[in-house]
Write a protein that holds these residues in place. Structure first.
Motif, PDB file in Angstrom:
ATOM      1  N   LYS A   1       2.859   5.431  -7.359  1.00 24.08           N
ATOM      2  CA  LYS A   1       2.498   6.121  -5.947  1.00 24.08           C
ATOM      3  C   LYS A   1       3.643   5.462  -5.016  1.00 24.08           C
ATOM      4  O   LYS A   1       4.110   6.238  -3.929  1.00 24.08           O
ATOM      5  CB  LYS A   1       1.088   5.747  -5.471  1.00 24.08           C
ATOM      6  CG  LYS A   1       0.153   6.706  -5.771  1.00 24.08           C
ATOM      7  CD  LYS A   1      -1.452   6.425  -5.837  1.00 24.08           C
ATOM      8  CE  LYS A   1      -1.600   6.237  -4.194  1.00 24.08           C
ATOM      9  NZ  LYS A   1      -3.322   6.040  -4.327  1.00 24.08           N
TER      10      LYS A   1
ATOM     11  N   GLY B   1       0.850  -1.199   0.096  1.00 26.23           N
ATOM     12  CA  GLY B   1      -0.100  -0.109  -0.253  1.00 26.23           C
ATOM     13  C   GLY B   1       0.814   1.410   0.126  1.00 26.23           C
ATOM     14  O   GLY B   1       2.059   1.143   0.500  1.00 26.23           O
ATOM     15  N   ALA B   2       0.169   2.249  -0.688  1.00 24.15           N
ATOM     16  CA  ALA B   2       1.132   3.752  -0.667  1.00 24.15           C
ATOM     17  C   ALA B   2       0.247   4.813  -0.224  1.00 24.15           C
ATOM     18  O   ALA B   2       0.459   5.925  -0.547  1.00 24.15           O
ATOM     19  CB  ALA B   2       1.610   3.657  -2.003  1.00 24.15           C
ATOM     20  N   GLY B   3      -0.775   4.396   0.793  1.00 25.41           N
ATOM     21  CA  GLY B   3      -1.618   5.748   0.899  1.00 25.41           C
ATOM     22  C   GLY B   3      -1.401   6.210   2.004  1.00 25.41           C
ATOM     23  O   GLY B   3      -0.134   6.146   2.953  1.00 25.41           O
ATOM     24  N   GLY B   4      -2.381   6.886   3.115  1.00 23.86           N
ATOM     25  CA  GLY B   4      -1.954   7.665   4.206  1.00 23.86           C
ATOM     26  C   GLY B   4      -1.758   6.573   5.286  1.00 23.86           C
ATOM     27  O   GLY B   4      -0.567   6.960   6.159  1.00 23.86           O
ATOM     28  N   ALA B   5      -2.163   5.352   5.395  1.00 25.24           N
ATOM     29  CA  ALA B   5      -1.838   4.309   6.372  1.00 25.24           C
ATOM     30  C   ALA B   5      -0.395   3.808   6.139  1.00 25.24           C
ATOM     31  O   ALA B   5       0.370   3.780   7.056  1.00 25.24           O
ATOM     32  CB  ALA B   5      -2.791   3.140   6.240  1.00 25.24           C
ATOM     33  N   ALA B   6      -0.113   3.740   4.894  1.00 28.86           N
ATOM     34  CA  ALA B   6       1.433   3.359   4.411  1.00 28.86           C
ATOM     35  C   ALA B   6       2.413   4.477   5.042  1.00 28.86           C
ATOM     36  O   ALA B   6       3.388   3.951   5.605  1.00 28.86           O
ATOM     37  CB  ALA B   6       1.374   3.119   2.964  1.00 28.86           C
TER      38      ALA B   6
ATOM     39  N   LEU C   1       2.457  -4.515  -6.750  1.00 23.21           N
ATOM     40  CA  LEU C   1       1.730  -5.285  -5.381  1.00 23.21           C
ATOM     41  C   LEU C   1       2.164  -6.853  -5.954  1.00 23.21           C
ATOM     42  O   LEU C   1       1.949  -7.833  -4.758  1.00 23.21           O
ATOM     43  CB  LEU C   1       0.374  -4.979  -5.481  1.00 23.21           C
ATOM     44  CG  LEU C   1      -0.234  -5.587  -4.321  1.00 23.21           C
ATOM     45  CD1 LEU C   1       0.292  -5.259  -2.886  1.00 23.21           C
ATOM     46  CD2 LEU C   1      -1.805  -4.968  -4.263  1.00 23.21           C
TER      47      LEU C   1
ATOM     48  N   ALA D   1      -0.930  -2.279   4.413  1.00 24.99           N
ATOM     49  CA  ALA D   1      -1.437  -0.986   4.676  1.00 24.99           C
ATOM     50  C   ALA D   1      -2.416  -0.588   3.552  1.00 24.99           C
ATOM     51  O   ALA D   1      -2.696   0.716   3.200  1.00 24.99           O
ATOM     52  CB  ALA D   1      -0.414  -0.001   4.560  1.00 24.99           C
ATOM     53  N   THR D   2      -2.806  -1.855   2.912  1.00 25.28           N
ATOM     54  CA  THR D   2      -3.932  -1.231   1.792  1.00 25.28           C
ATOM     55  C   THR D   2      -5.240  -1.543   2.474  1.00 25.28           C
ATOM     56  O   THR D   2      -5.455  -1.851   3.675  1.00 25.28           O
ATOM     57  CB  THR D   2      -4.005  -2.388   0.730  1.00 25.28           C
ATOM     58  OG1 THR D   2      -4.574  -3.633   1.141  1.00 25.28           O
ATOM     59  CG2 THR D   2      -2.438  -2.695   0.075  1.00 25.28           C
ATOM     60  N   SER D   3      -6.527  -1.018   1.917  1.00 23.43           N
ATOM     61  CA  SER D   3      -7.773  -1.466   2.522  1.00 23.43           C
ATOM     62  C   SER D   3      -8.141  -2.752   2.215  1.00 23.43           C
ATOM     63  O   SER D   3      -9.491  -3.055   2.425  1.00 23.43           O
ATOM     64  CB  SER D   3      -8.682  -0.086   1.966  1.00 23.43           C
ATOM     65  OG  SER D   3      -8.654  -0.151   0.620  1.00 23.43           O
ATOM     66  N   LEU D   4      -7.514  -3.516   1.422  1.00 29.90           N
ATOM     67  CA  LEU D   4      -7.853  -5.004   1.083  1.00 29.90           C
ATOM     68  C   LEU D   4      -8.251  -5.888   2.497  1.00 29.90           C
ATOM     69  O   LEU D   4      -7.196  -5.778   3.253  1.00 29.90           O
ATOM     70  CB  LEU D   4      -6.981  -5.681   0.232  1.00 29.90           C
ATOM     71  CG  LEU D   4      -6.861  -4.892  -1.155  1.00 29.90           C
ATOM     72  CD1 LEU D   4      -5.853  -5.419  -2.195  1.00 29.90           C
ATOM     73  CD2 LEU D   4      -8.483  -5.148  -1.822  1.00 29.90           C
TER      74      LEU D   4
ATOM     75  N   ASN E   1       2.718  -1.471  -4.463  1.00 28.01           N
ATOM     76  CA  ASN E   1       1.443  -0.960  -4.605  1.00 28.01           C
ATOM     77  C   ASN E   1       0.848  -1.392  -5.857  1.00 28.01           C
ATOM     78  O   ASN E   1       1.760  -1.383  -6.886  1.00 28.01           O
ATOM     79  CB  ASN E   1       1.747   0.507  -4.124  1.00 28.01           C
ATOM     80  CG  ASN E   1       0.142   0.962  -4.081  1.00 28.01           C
ATOM     81  OD1 ASN E   1      -0.505   0.647  -3.199  1.00 28.01           O
ATOM     82  ND2 ASN E   1      -0.228   2.227  -4.495  1.00 28.01           N
ATOM     83  N   ARG E   2      -0.520  -1.549  -5.915  1.00 29.60           N
ATOM     84  CA  ARG E   2      -1.123  -1.672  -7.093  1.00 29.60           C
ATOM     85  C   ARG E   2      -0.653  -0.639  -8.150  1.00 29.60           C
ATOM     86  O   ARG E   2      -0.279  -1.035  -9.195  1.00 29.60           O
ATOM     87  CB  ARG E   2      -2.628  -1.608  -6.806  1.00 29.60           C
ATOM     88  CG  ARG E   2      -3.520  -1.521  -8.312  1.00 29.60           C
ATOM     89  CD  ARG E   2      -4.891  -1.445  -7.900  1.00 29.60           C
ATOM     90  NE  ARG E   2      -5.563  -0.337  -7.132  1.00 29.60           N
ATOM     91  CZ  ARG E   2      -6.650  -0.315  -6.713  1.00 29.60           C
ATOM     92  NH1 ARG E   2      -7.599  -1.172  -7.197  1.00 29.60           N
ATOM     93  NH2 ARG E   2      -7.039   0.822  -6.326  1.00 29.60           N
ATOM     94  N   THR E   3      -0.642   0.641  -7.740  1.00 27.69           N
ATOM     95  CA  THR E   3      -0.366   1.602  -8.502  1.00 27.69           C
ATOM     96  C   THR E   3       1.144   2.113  -8.315  1.00 27.69           C
ATOM     97  O   THR E   3       1.520   2.556  -7.362  1.00 27.69           O
ATOM     98  CB  THR E   3      -1.257   3.037  -8.466  1.00 27.69           C
ATOM     99  OG1 THR E   3      -2.554   2.702  -8.441  1.00 27.69           O
ATOM    100  CG2 THR E   3      -0.779   4.018  -9.315  1.00 27.69           C
TER     101      THR E   3
HETATM  102  P1  ATR Z   1      -5.473   4.994   3.547  1.00 31.34           P
HETATM  103  O1  ATR Z   1      -5.494   6.498   4.245  1.00 31.34           O
HETATM  104  O2  ATR Z   1      -6.364   3.815   4.347  1.00 31.34           O
HETATM  105  O3  ATR Z   1      -4.158   4.463   3.265  1.00 31.34           O
HETATM  106  P2  ATR Z   1      -5.808   5.167   0.824  1.00 31.34           P
HETATM  107  O4  ATR Z   1      -4.728   6.519   1.042  1.00 31.34           O
HETATM  108  O5  ATR Z   1      -6.900   5.589  -0.020  1.00 31.34           O
HETATM  109  O6  ATR Z   1      -6.292   5.082   2.175  1.00 31.34           O
HETATM  110  O7  ATR Z   1      -4.858   4.153   0.103  1.00 31.34           O
HETATM  111  C1  ATR Z   1      -5.587   2.804  -0.194  1.00 31.34           C
HETATM  112  C2  ATR Z   1      -4.247   1.898  -0.431  1.00 31.34           C
HETATM  113  O8  ATR Z   1      -5.128   0.759  -0.606  1.00 31.34           O
HETATM  114  C3  ATR Z   1      -3.546   2.145  -1.652  1.00 31.34           C
HETATM  115  O9  ATR Z   1      -2.326   1.722  -1.477  1.00 31.34           O
HETATM  116  C4  ATR Z   1      -4.450   1.589  -2.805  1.00 31.34           C
HETATM  117  O10 ATR Z   1      -3.886   1.181  -3.962  1.00 31.34           O
HETATM  118  P3  ATR Z   1      -3.669   2.271  -5.093  1.00 31.34           P
HETATM  119  O11 ATR Z   1      -2.807   3.144  -4.796  1.00 31.34           O
HETATM  120  O12 ATR Z   1      -3.144   1.408  -6.237  1.00 31.34           O
HETATM  121  O13 ATR Z   1      -5.060   2.820  -5.213  1.00 31.34           O
HETATM  122  C5  ATR Z   1      -4.793   0.198  -2.015  1.00 31.34           C
HETATM  123  N1  ATR Z   1      -5.821  -0.385  -2.810  1.00 31.34           N
HETATM  124  C6  ATR Z   1      -7.443  -0.215  -2.588  1.00 31.34           C
HETATM  125  N2  ATR Z   1      -8.304  -0.953  -3.030  1.00 31.34           N
HETATM  126  C7  ATR Z   1      -7.244  -1.745  -3.773  1.00 31.34           C
HETATM  127  C8  ATR Z   1      -7.589  -2.993  -4.580  1.00 31.34           C
HETATM  128  N3  ATR Z   1      -8.694  -3.366  -4.901  1.00 31.34           N
HETATM  129  N4  ATR Z   1      -6.556  -3.523  -4.971  1.00 31.34           N
HETATM  130  C9  ATR Z   1      -5.254  -3.173  -4.680  1.00 31.34           C
HETATM  131  N5  ATR Z   1      -4.662  -2.248  -3.944  1.00 31.34           N
HETATM  132  C10 ATR Z   1      -5.747  -1.326  -3.350  1.00 31.34           C
END
Ligand code: ATR
Length: 275
Positions: free
Chosen positions: A159, A130-135, A176, A191-194, A154-156
């Motif tokens: 990021k 994961g690469a969002g806020g939690a990461a 990822l 740290a993803t929402s999965l 990370n999927r993307t």
């Molecule tokens: P948070 O603040 O909880 O970290 P966020 O900033 O929205 O939330 O980040 C969500 C993370 O979960 C991201 O790393 C996202 O991957 P992307 O950057 O590719 O969007 C990851 N995530 C969410 N849904 C996903 C999915 N279906 N498959 C893979 N990664 C997913």
């Protein structure tokens, strides 16, 4: 004894799901503190007004949850070093002079949760999915624990690369699906929402992860995510994400009410009953 009721709360939108009132309420009662901790439903457009009225409304401070953690950065008067690095504020303290200080205790909560399970990095890499806020909170925590190498998957992938550029040479970025990056790791963090209730499970292959690695999930609803179940079944030690929530609340409680509370098994059971 003074008649003053020490007021604090949590601002979110929506906020009903927040476990923070239950958590702080438990400590308030145990410590016999004359205080309150309220859920405060604040729409994004009202955040600035709501924060700026805290002092006149008698609040010592508030916690912030989704979607306010980043937006608050532009509203408060001061931001502590950790919050600046994480790029998000989860605690706002009303100072004596009425100014607002933004802090972030998520990185602390993350570290304490790992340390309470005797995590040691053993000079080996950690992997964050994961690469969002939690990461970002996990990255700051692991850098400060001295982890020598942090691999972001990370999927993307872009990021993940942006994070590597921002946080420096200890970080590297992968897709990822790049499970080779799990080799030699001492820690795997989701740290993803999965895996969150209502979301698909995290389907990462664990075969390349050393059995001695600790596996933790920042998702705590459900407590035992599919990732943690699969990791435990192959012999990895696992740490669920509820501990992070409990530990991040400690410094906030201290700031609001002046008492350093304890994270105990009975607190954990009580908060769990609210999930
Ligand atoms: P948070 O603040 O909880 O970290 P966020 O900033 O929205 O939330 O980040 C969500 C993370 O979960 C991201 O790393 C996202 O991957 P992307 O950057 O590719 O969007 C990851 N995530 C969410 N849904 C996903 C999915 N279906 N498959 C893979 N990664 C997913």
């Amino acid at each position: 004894m003074s008649d003053v009721v020490l007021k604090a709360g949590v601002m979110g939108w929506p906020v009903e799901h927040s476990l923070s009132p239950r958590l702080h309420g438990y400590w308030l009662e145990r410590a016999h503190i004359k205080g309150s901790y309220l859920p405060l439903a604040v729409v994004p457009n009202d955040l600035s007004n709501a924060l700026k009225s805290l002092k006149e409304n008698g609040y010592r401070g508030v916690n912030l949850t989704v979607p306010h953690k980043e937006a608050a950065m532009a509203i408060v008067d001061d931001i502590d070093d950790i919050a600046r690095r994480v790029g998000a504020i989860n605690t706002v303290v009303v100072c004596e002079d009425g100014s607002l200080e933004g802090r972030n205790t998520d990185a602390y909560g993350f570290s304490q949760n790992l340390l309470s399970a005797q995590f040691q990095h053993q000079d080996r890499p950690a992997v964050i999915l994961g690469a969002g806020g939690a990461a970002r909170a996990a990255i700051v925590a692991l850098m400060d624990l001295g982890v020598p190498e942090i691999r972001i998957l990370n999927r993307t992938e872009d990021k993940a690369q942006n994070l590597a550029r921002e946080f420096g040479s200890r970080l590297s970025a992968y897709a990822l699906s790049n499970v080779d990056a799990l080799k030699d790791a001492s820690l795997l963090v989701n740290a993803t929402s999965l895996g969150l209730k209502g979301q698909p499970p995290l389907e990462i292959f664990l075969g390349t992860l050393p059995v001695g690695a600790l596996v933790t999930d920042m998702v705590y609803a459900p407590l035992m995510t599919d990732l943690l179940k699969r990791a435990a079944a192959r012999g990895n030690k696992v740490v669920d994400g509820l501990g992070m929530l409990l530990h991040q609340a400690r410094p906030a409680f201290k700031a609001f009410y002046g008492v350093d509370p304890e994270v105990t098994p009975s607190l954990r059971s009580y908060v769990l009953e609210g999930t």
